[in-house]
Scaffold this active site. Structure first.
Site, PDB file in Angstrom:
ATOM      1  N   LYS A 178       0.860  -1.195   0.000  1.00 55.66           N
ATOM      2  CA  LYS A 178       0.000   0.000   0.000  1.00 55.66           C
ATOM      3  C   LYS A 178       0.884   1.228   0.000  1.00 55.66           C
ATOM      4  O   LYS A 178       2.045   1.169   0.407  1.00 55.66           O
ATOM      5  CB  LYS A 178      -0.876   0.014   1.250  1.00 55.66           C
ATOM      6  CG  LYS A 178      -2.100   0.881   1.141  1.00 55.66           C
ATOM      7  CD  LYS A 178      -3.258   0.129   0.525  1.00 55.66           C
ATOM      8  CE  LYS A 178      -4.523   0.939   0.502  1.00 55.66           C
ATOM      9  NZ  LYS A 178      -5.703   0.094   0.260  1.00 55.66           N
TER      10      LYS A 178
HETATM   11  P1  NAD Z   1     -12.900   7.712  -2.863  1.00 55.28           P
HETATM   12  O1  NAD Z   1     -11.832   8.705  -2.892  1.00 55.28           O
HETATM   13  O2  NAD Z   1     -13.566   7.326  -4.115  1.00 55.28           O
HETATM   14  O3  NAD Z   1     -14.047   8.197  -1.851  1.00 55.28           O
HETATM   15  C1  NAD Z   1     -13.769   8.524  -0.537  1.00 55.28           C
HETATM   16  C2  NAD Z   1     -15.024   9.104   0.080  1.00 55.28           C
HETATM   17  O4  NAD Z   1     -14.785   9.286   1.465  1.00 55.28           O
HETATM   18  C3  NAD Z   1     -15.412  10.462  -0.485  1.00 55.28           C
HETATM   19  O5  NAD Z   1     -16.809  10.569  -0.581  1.00 55.28           O
HETATM   20  C4  NAD Z   1     -14.883  11.421   0.564  1.00 55.28           C
HETATM   21  O6  NAD Z   1     -15.602  12.650   0.585  1.00 55.28           O
HETATM   22  C5  NAD Z   1     -15.135  10.606   1.816  1.00 55.28           C
HETATM   23  N1  NAD Z   1     -14.323  11.048   2.947  1.00 55.28           N
HETATM   24  C6  NAD Z   1     -13.003  11.383   2.957  1.00 55.28           C
HETATM   25  N2  NAD Z   1     -12.644  11.791   4.176  1.00 55.28           N
HETATM   26  C7  NAD Z   1     -13.747  11.710   4.948  1.00 55.28           C
HETATM   27  C8  NAD Z   1     -14.021  11.997   6.299  1.00 55.28           C
HETATM   28  N3  NAD Z   1     -13.055  12.461   7.090  1.00 55.28           N
HETATM   29  N4  NAD Z   1     -15.277  11.820   6.770  1.00 55.28           N
HETATM   30  C9  NAD Z   1     -16.251  11.352   5.964  1.00 55.28           C
HETATM   31  N5  NAD Z   1     -16.060  11.048   4.664  1.00 55.28           N
HETATM   32  C10 NAD Z   1     -14.817  11.236   4.178  1.00 55.28           C
HETATM   33  O7  NAD Z   1     -12.285   6.420  -2.115  1.00 55.28           O
HETATM   34  P2  NAD Z   1     -12.769   4.910  -2.223  1.00 55.28           P
HETATM   35  O8  NAD Z   1     -11.982   4.266  -3.291  1.00 55.28           O
HETATM   36  O9  NAD Z   1     -14.238   4.868  -2.252  1.00 55.28           O
HETATM   37  O10 NAD Z   1     -12.211   4.318  -0.857  1.00 55.28           O
HETATM   38  C11 NAD Z   1     -12.971   4.413   0.340  1.00 55.28           C
HETATM   39  C12 NAD Z   1     -12.459   3.383   1.333  1.00 55.28           C
HETATM   40  O11 NAD Z   1     -12.589   2.077   0.761  1.00 55.28           O
HETATM   41  C13 NAD Z   1     -10.988   3.517   1.731  1.00 55.28           C
HETATM   42  O12 NAD Z   1     -10.833   3.128   3.073  1.00 55.28           O
HETATM   43  C14 NAD Z   1     -10.297   2.503   0.839  1.00 55.28           C
HETATM   44  O13 NAD Z   1      -9.080   2.057   1.371  1.00 55.28           O
HETATM   45  C15 NAD Z   1     -11.334   1.403   0.820  1.00 55.28           C
HETATM   46  N6  NAD Z   1     -11.227   0.510  -0.328  1.00 55.28           N
HETATM   47  C16 NAD Z   1     -11.286   0.980  -1.597  1.00 55.28           C
HETATM   48  C17 NAD Z   1     -11.215   0.082  -2.660  1.00 55.28           C
HETATM   49  C18 NAD Z   1     -11.344   0.538  -4.090  1.00 55.28           C
HETATM   50  O14 NAD Z   1     -11.369  -0.336  -4.978  1.00 55.28           O
HETATM   51  N7  NAD Z   1     -11.459   1.810  -4.380  1.00 55.28           N
HETATM   52  C19 NAD Z   1     -11.026  -1.274  -2.408  1.00 55.28           C
HETATM   53  C20 NAD Z   1     -10.996  -1.732  -1.089  1.00 55.28           C
HETATM   54  C21 NAD Z   1     -11.093  -0.823  -0.050  1.00 55.28           C
END
Ligand code: NAD
Length: 434
Positions: free
Chosen positions: A119
Site C-alpha cells: 500500500k
Molecule cells: P474515494 O476517494 O472514491 O471516496 C472517498 C469518500 O470518502 C469520499 O466521498 C470522501 O468525501 C469521503 N471522505 C473522505 N474523508 C472523509 C471523512 N473524514 N469523513 C467522511 N467522509 C470522508 O475512495 P474509495 O476508493 O471509495 O475508498 C474508500 C475506502 O474504501 C478507503 O478506506 C479505501 O481504502 C477502501 N477501499 C477501496 C477500494 C477501491 O477499490 N477503491 C477497495 C478496497 C477498499
C-alpha cells in the site's frame, strides 16, 4: 468516467489516522494466538518486507516547485507480487501505509489470490491542486518509485482520492520509461485503469458490489430480507456509491450519508442516483442535497438504521461512538474503519461486523481479473466479470462464516485465521532462505 470518483479535486477534511498499525497488529496477534501460529512465521508477518519513501519535486502551474512525500510499503509477498492501492490524502504516513499494506496481505490471502500485500500514497490534499498538477505529481511519483513497482513485482490500484485516471497516468509513465521492447507489455503494472487502456469492465463497481454481496450473503444466512432495510453510508466515493447503488436495487433504503464535506439525512429515503448526480455537479460534495437535512457529523454513526457502511477512512468507529450505534450490521467498505476498542463494544452488544478484508475484497478480486486479462491479452465482458466476482465473494464469505461457527469466533478473527494459515502453509512448504 462512470464512477463517483470522476473528479480528483475533492474537499478533504483532516481526520488523524491514529495508531492504525496498533489495530492491525492486535487483530493479527489475536488470530495468531487462536491458530497457534508458528513463532518464526509470526515474527516474519509482524514486520513489513520493504518500506520505500520518496521525496520528489514537481513544478506547479505558477512556476513554483513543491516537494512531495510518497510512500510504498511492501508487507509480504509469500503468495505472489505485492498488491494494494495508492491513496492521496493528508493523513498518509508510514504508520497508515504499513497498516494498510498488512491488511492487503490478509485480504489477498483470504480471497485465494496469488498476491501479497502492499500500500502507499502521497501525503497531499488533492483538492488544492489543478488536474494538470495532479498529473505531474502522479507521473513524478511513478518515476521516483521506478522499479519498486512492476507488473510481476508490485501492482498498485486506486484508493482514496485516486481513480482510473490516476492509474492511466501511472501505467503510461511506467511504460514510457521501460526499454523500448518492454513498453507495450507492461500495462498490468497497475489495475483499475480506464477501459480503453487495459481496464476491466466492472472494475469501477467491483468493491461496492462486493460490499453489497457480503451484506446479501449475511441477510441470506440470517433469514432476513434487505427489502426496506435502512442503511447509512460514510463516504460517497467509489466504494460508498456503488455499494449504495446495489443495495437500493435490492429494496434497501439509504437514509443518511456522510462525506468529507458534511452529513445529510432523510429517514424517508435518499435516492442514490439523484445524490450521485448532485455530487457530480457539486464538486463531489453531498452537502445541501435537496430533500435532506444536515446532521451533526459527530452523531452520524449513531443515526437510526439497520445497516451501517463505513466506506471512507480508518478509525471511524471507536469507543466514543460504538455504544450509541443503532445498526445491527456493520459492513466495512473502508479499510480499518472499526478500531479494536470499538469492535469489542460492538461485539458485546451483539452487532455483527463483516470485516474489511472480506467485505471490500471485491476490489482486489476485480483487480486480479484485470491483471489476468492484461497478461493473457484478453478482453472480458461485464456479465462474465460480475459472475466470476459473485462466485469468488460467495466462496470467501462461506469460508469465513463456517469457520466462525465451527471455532466460535467473530467474523474478523475467522477471516484473519484463514488468511494467515494460507501464508503459514507457504512458509512451511518452502522453508526460509538460505
Ligand atoms: P474515494 O476517494 O472514491 O471516496 C472517498 C469518500 O470518502 C469520499 O466521498 C470522501 O468525501 C469521503 N471522505 C473522505 N474523508 C472523509 C471523512 N473524514 N469523513 C467522511 N467522509 C470522508 O475512495 P474509495 O476508493 O471509495 O475508498 C474508500 C475506502 O474504501 C478507503 O478506506 C479505501 O481504502 C477502501 N477501499 C477501496 C477500494 C477501491 O477499490 N477503491 C477497495 C478496497 C477498499
Amino acid at each position: 468516467m462512470t464512477t463517483a470518483t470522476a473528479d480528483l479535486k475533492k474537499v478533504t477534511k483532516k481526520v488523524p489516522i491514529i495508531g492504525m498499525m496498533d489495530n492491525v497488529m492486535e487483530q493479527f496477534n489475536s488470530a495468531a494466538d487462536h491458530i497457534n501460529l508458528h513463532q518464526s512465521i509470526r515474527k516474519i508477518l509482524s514486520i513489513t518486507n520493504n518500506e520505500i519513501l520518496v521525496n520528489f519535486p514537481v513544478k506547479m502551474d505558477n512556476g513554483d516547485v513543491e516537494i512531495f512525500t510518497g510512500y510504498r510499503v511492501q508487507h509480504n509477498n509469500a503468495l505472489g507480487p505485492y498488491k494494494g492501492g495508492l491513496r492521496y490524502h493528508p493523513t498518509v504516513d508510514i504508520d497508515a501505509a504499513r497498516a494498510l499494506a498488512m491488511w492487503m496481505t490478509w485480504k489477498t490471502s483470504l480471497a485465494g489470490l496469488p498476491y501479497g500485500g502492499g500500500k502507499g500514497g502521497i501525503k497531499i490534499d488533492p483538492s488544492k491542486y489543478s488536474q494538470s498538477e495532479l498529473e505531474r505529481i502522479t507521473r513524478r511519483f511513478t518515476f521516483a518509485l521506478a522499479d519498486n513497482i512492476g507488473p510481476e513485482h508490485d501492482i498498485p490500484a486506486p484508493d482514496v482520492n485516486t481513480n482510473s485516471q490516476t492509474m492511466a497516468w501511472i501505467a503510461d509513465t511506467y511504460m514510457s520509461t521501460r526499454p523500448p521492447a518492454e513498453r507495450t507489455a507492461n500495462q498490468h503494472v497497475v489495475t483499475g485503469k480506464p477501459d480503453a487502456s487495459g481496464g476491466l469492465e466492472g472494475r469501477d463497481r467491483a468493491t461496492g458490489y462486493g460490499v453489497y454481496l457480503s451484506i446479501k450473503f449475511w441477510a441470506d444466512k440470517s433469514n432476513t430480507s434487505l427489502d426496506g432495510k435502512k442503511f447509512i453510508v460514510q463516504g460517497f466515493g467509489n466504494v460508498g456509491y456503488w455499494a449504495a447503488h446495489f443495495l437500493e436495487k435490492e429494496g434497501a433504503k439509504l437514509v443518511a450519508v456522510q462525506d468529507a464535506t458534511g452529513s445529510i439525512q432523510n429517514q424517508n429515503g435518499i435516492s442514490v442516483e439523484d445524490l450521485f448526480k448532485y455530487s457530480q455537479i457539486n464538486d463531489g460534495s453531498i452537502v445541501n442535497f435537496p430533500d435532506s437535512k444536515t446532521v451533526d457529523t459527530k452523531k452520524f454513526f449513531t443515526l437510526d438504521c439497520d445497516i451501517c457502511i463505513p466506506a471512507a477512512l480508518g478509525n471511524q468507529i471507536t469507543k466514543e461512538n460504538a455504544h450509541q450505534i443503532k445498526a445491527r450490521l456493520i459492513a466495512e467498505g473502508a479499510n480499518g474503519p472499526t478500531n479494536v476498542e470499538g469492535e469489542k463494544i460492538l461485539l458485546e452488544r451483539g452487532i455483527t461486523i463483516i470485516p474489511d478484508i472480506l467485505c471490500n475484497s471485491g476490489g482486489v478480486v476485480g483487480s486480479y481479473f484485470e491483471w489476468l486479462q492484461n497478461r493473457n491479452g484478453e478482453i472480458w465482458q461485464l456479465d462474465e466479470v460480475m459472475a466470476k466476482l459473485d462466485k469468488k465473494m460467495k466462496e470467501s464469505f462461506n469460508k469465513v462464516f463456517d469457520y466462525a461457527i465451527n471455532e466460535t469466533v467473530d467474523l474478523r478473527t475467522a477471516a484473519f485465521c484463514i488468511a494467515i494459515q494460507r501464508i503459514e502453509k507457504a512458509y512451511i512448504q518452502r522453508g526460509i532462505f538460505p
